[in-house]
Design a protein around this motif. Sequence first.
Motif, PDB file in Angstrom:
ATOM      1  N   TYR A  31       0.829  -1.211   0.000  1.00 17.40           N
ATOM      2  CA  TYR A  31       0.000   0.000   0.000  1.00 17.40           C
ATOM      3  C   TYR A  31       0.863   1.261   0.000  1.00 17.40           C
ATOM      4  O   TYR A  31       0.423   2.322  -0.447  1.00 17.40           O
ATOM      5  CB  TYR A  31      -0.954   0.001   1.199  1.00 17.40           C
ATOM      6  N   ARG A  32       2.100   1.176   0.511  1.00 18.32           N
ATOM      7  CA  ARG A  32       3.013   2.323   0.496  1.00 18.32           C
ATOM      8  C   ARG A  32       3.814   2.397  -0.797  1.00 18.32           C
ATOM      9  O   ARG A  32       4.194   3.475  -1.244  1.00 18.32           O
ATOM     10  CB  ARG A  32       3.981   2.255   1.686  1.00 18.32           C
ATOM     11  N   GLN A  39      -4.465   0.061   1.171  1.00 22.94           N
ATOM     12  CA  GLN A  39      -4.740   0.499   2.533  1.00 22.94           C
ATOM     13  C   GLN A  39      -3.980  -0.348   3.539  1.00 22.94           C
ATOM     14  O   GLN A  39      -3.682  -1.519   3.292  1.00 22.94           O
ATOM     15  CB  GLN A  39      -6.241   0.409   2.831  1.00 22.94           C
ATOM     16  N   ILE A  40      -3.721   0.250   4.676  1.00 21.51           N
ATOM     17  CA  ILE A  40      -3.017  -0.414   5.754  1.00 21.51           C
ATOM     18  C   ILE A  40      -3.851  -1.579   6.288  1.00 21.51           C
ATOM     19  O   ILE A  40      -5.069  -1.593   6.145  1.00 21.51           O
ATOM     20  CB  ILE A  40      -2.713   0.617   6.876  1.00 21.51           C
ATOM     21  N   ARG A  41      -3.200  -2.546   6.896  1.00 23.89           N
ATOM     22  CA  ARG A  41      -3.753  -3.764   7.511  1.00 23.89           C
ATOM     23  C   ARG A  41      -3.794  -4.895   6.468  1.00 23.89           C
ATOM     24  O   ARG A  41      -4.503  -4.816   5.477  1.00 23.89           O
ATOM     25  CB  ARG A  41      -5.120  -3.552   8.160  1.00 23.89           C
ATOM     26  N   GLU A  42      -3.019  -5.932   6.766  1.00 25.37           N
ATOM     27  CA  GLU A  42      -2.770  -6.979   5.788  1.00 25.37           C
ATOM     28  C   GLU A  42      -4.003  -7.812   5.459  1.00 25.37           C
ATOM     29  O   GLU A  42      -4.295  -8.076   4.295  1.00 25.37           O
ATOM     30  CB  GLU A  42      -1.644  -7.901   6.291  1.00 25.37           C
ATOM     31  N   TYR A  43      -4.733  -8.262   6.496  1.00 25.28           N
ATOM     32  CA  TYR A  43      -5.822  -9.187   6.211  1.00 25.28           C
ATOM     33  C   TYR A  43      -6.952  -8.540   5.404  1.00 25.28           C
ATOM     34  O   TYR A  43      -7.384  -9.101   4.382  1.00 25.28           O
ATOM     35  CB  TYR A  43      -6.362  -9.818   7.492  1.00 25.28           C
ATOM     36  N   SER A  53      -3.472   4.702   1.804  1.00 25.28           N
ATOM     37  CA  SER A  53      -2.962   4.790   3.174  1.00 25.28           C
ATOM     38  C   SER A  53      -1.527   5.303   3.153  1.00 25.28           C
ATOM     39  O   SER A  53      -0.721   4.898   2.304  1.00 25.28           O
ATOM     40  CB  SER A  53      -2.996   3.418   3.864  1.00 25.28           C
ATOM     41  N   ALA A  54      -1.209   6.208   4.078  1.00 21.96           N
ATOM     42  CA  ALA A  54       0.146   6.751   4.229  1.00 21.96           C
ATOM     43  C   ALA A  54       0.280   7.217   5.674  1.00 21.96           C
ATOM     44  O   ALA A  54       0.037   8.378   5.992  1.00 21.96           O
ATOM     45  CB  ALA A  54       0.397   7.891   3.255  1.00 21.96           C
ATOM     46  N   LEU A  55       0.644   6.296   6.544  1.00 21.25           N
ATOM     47  CA  LEU A  55       0.674   6.569   7.988  1.00 21.25           C
ATOM     48  C   LEU A  55       1.749   7.591   8.332  1.00 21.25           C
ATOM     49  O   LEU A  55       2.908   7.454   7.948  1.00 21.25           O
ATOM     50  CB  LEU A  55       0.926   5.259   8.741  1.00 21.25           C
ATOM     51  N   ASP A  56       1.340   8.621   9.076  1.00 17.28           N
ATOM     52  CA  ASP A  56       2.271   9.665   9.515  1.00 17.28           C
ATOM     53  C   ASP A  56       1.620  10.439  10.644  1.00 17.28           C
ATOM     54  O   ASP A  56       0.395  10.460  10.766  1.00 17.28           O
ATOM     55  CB  ASP A  56       2.605  10.605   8.360  1.00 17.28           C
TER      56      ASP A  56
END
Length: 694
Positions: A173-174, A204-208, A509-512
């Motif tokens: 996702y990144r 998007q974040i979260r693998e499952y 998703s881009a967590l920051d």
Amino acid sequence: MGETPALRGHALAVDIGGTFTDVVLRAPDGRSVTDKTLTTHRNLLDGFFRAVDLALDRAGIAPAAVDDVTVHATTLVTNAVIERRGPPTALVTTKGFRDVLRIRNEHRYDMFDPQIEYPDPLVPPELTFALDERVLADGRIARPVDAGEAAALARDLAARGVQAVALCLLNAYRNGANEAAAREAMRRAAPALHIALSSEVSPQIREYPRASTTVMNAYTQPVVAPYLAALSAELSRRGFPNRPLIMLSNGGVVGTQVAGTFPVRMIESGPAAGALAATHFSELLGADRLLSFDMGGTTAKACLILDRKPLVAGEFEVDRRYRFKPGSGFPITIPSVDMIEIGAGGGSIARIDNLGLLKVGPRSAGSEPGPVCYGRGGTEPTVTDADVVLGLLDADRFLGGDMQLDGAGAEAAFARLGDRLGVDAVTAARGVFEVVCENMAGAARAHATDRGLDWRGLPMLAFGGAGPVHACRVAELLDCAQVIFPPMASVLSAFGTLVSPVRLDLVRSALDTLDTLDWDAARALIAGMAAEGRAALAEAGVAEAGATFSLGVDCRYRGQQNEVTAEIPMAVAEAGDAVALRAAFEAAYEALYGIRLPDVAVEVVTWRLAARGPIPAAPPPPLPGGAAAAPRTHRRVAVEPAAPEVPVYDRAALAVGQRIAGPAIIEERETTLVILRGWTAQVHASGAVIAERG
């Protein structure tokens, strides 16, 4: 949203449901021809064109006259998943993550059930493989894909008879470069494979949840893409001038190219169209808040319309296996109209459980064989059979008399059920009527309560083939004082596709942390989504000047697991205004939880962009007029134990302003409006029948 375009000509909409295929043919003056036919599950296009031909014949026009839009909603994707009709599909993950579909998210939806059940994954363990590659959490590539390894895997998959592949690599996702490289190598080695990338389907974040969504897209693509190609080709062969638009779960329509590439976006296609129709009538009637109640042949759906818009959720579930509990199905991280759907429709089967209690659904007779009264081989009593036994439906006038029902067969089925309960057939049918109404009311209560909303007092818009039959009783159970029966109630989901804008929702998703957010990277990410949205809108015929964009951000306080979506103006991202973003998030958080945490840092998790075209024009049909109509006949209706003789009206004969006190029956060709005792119905200038509880 831009200006509302004028109607050009005839517009066609077809909605394929689990039991019936509905069609609406709308003329430029707003008049509509509607019809429905039984869904042909073995070949959906047979029922599609049977319904279309019925509408064209009644309107007296040729396909070439349908020079406005042709829009389609379908249960094809949902049915393929639930019935496991997809082709052999493989999952390719990063080395060490092969068990992602079986580990799930390690959440038990019922902590105290030792026999907890989940649906079997669409990909079996023997078709799950891994590549020795690695993308780090910040998007840097630590180990690129070995093209030889990927090619060898593709040849092995082709030899096993695999037709579709879901590529879901860690942290793609990144940065989706490794997934793209693997696809290129695999396509060179096995060109016939359908390959879906998680970085394109659900970045998007979260693998499952990402793996679940990508697998479902891969699993259904070989089914949906040929279907849409065949649909387009047949429409063209018959002389329809325009390519079809396809309804998505988010309440928008797109072209066949986008829909065929991302069929997972179509899972809630038909129900979403119904919610958009409810939005249309909330505008038409000036109702800021509305409860949409759609009961068809297989399921019932409830959706809340707030500020004249349906709620849209970023995740939902498919194929729930345990009493429709959240967590018991497959998570799908695709934007969808937020609704609750339960197995309570006209075809829902009544049974007695192990405790001797009467239960209704979720199993349905569908269209094949259908309820007992259809005379197509069904033997188990259903909700529709109960409605016939109670006198709510006229066996001789179903679908305007074109489909004769077997009333004696329905009564015999309920006599058998009644014997097991120790009651007569009518009492058993009345019990089924009450149980299915309580099931639907309970689902609507839970849906509203989970969102912190009070359902009491909301007007209810009732539609679907079975919705108007049960709406007044469901409204009583929900303390609703008003029920709105719109025109074309039985085929309103098909009509809803005609008032749905072209729309595509995109997610990255881009967590920051908000304090250290790289605004240049965020703006580049948003620009990429906007470019993809413009391309999808252009395929559906929307000029660039007619496109509009709205932005949302999923944020959370640091240390929390779940996010809250906040809508922000595009100018906030353009200016890099962290203060405004935090204020929008905290307002949304406070509305949901009642508090703010001003001393806690905020994390930005996911950016959401909605690309929309103009709202289609939908002028109301000509207003009904004339003198108040008298009842066409009277018949015995046994919803009450006294079973009184009630007046039966033809809806088409009713005049604007005419008032009808319940109990009464108002019949139209495709459905029946049941006005219970204590309710008074009046014909609105829009053509809707509005019933109010005294």
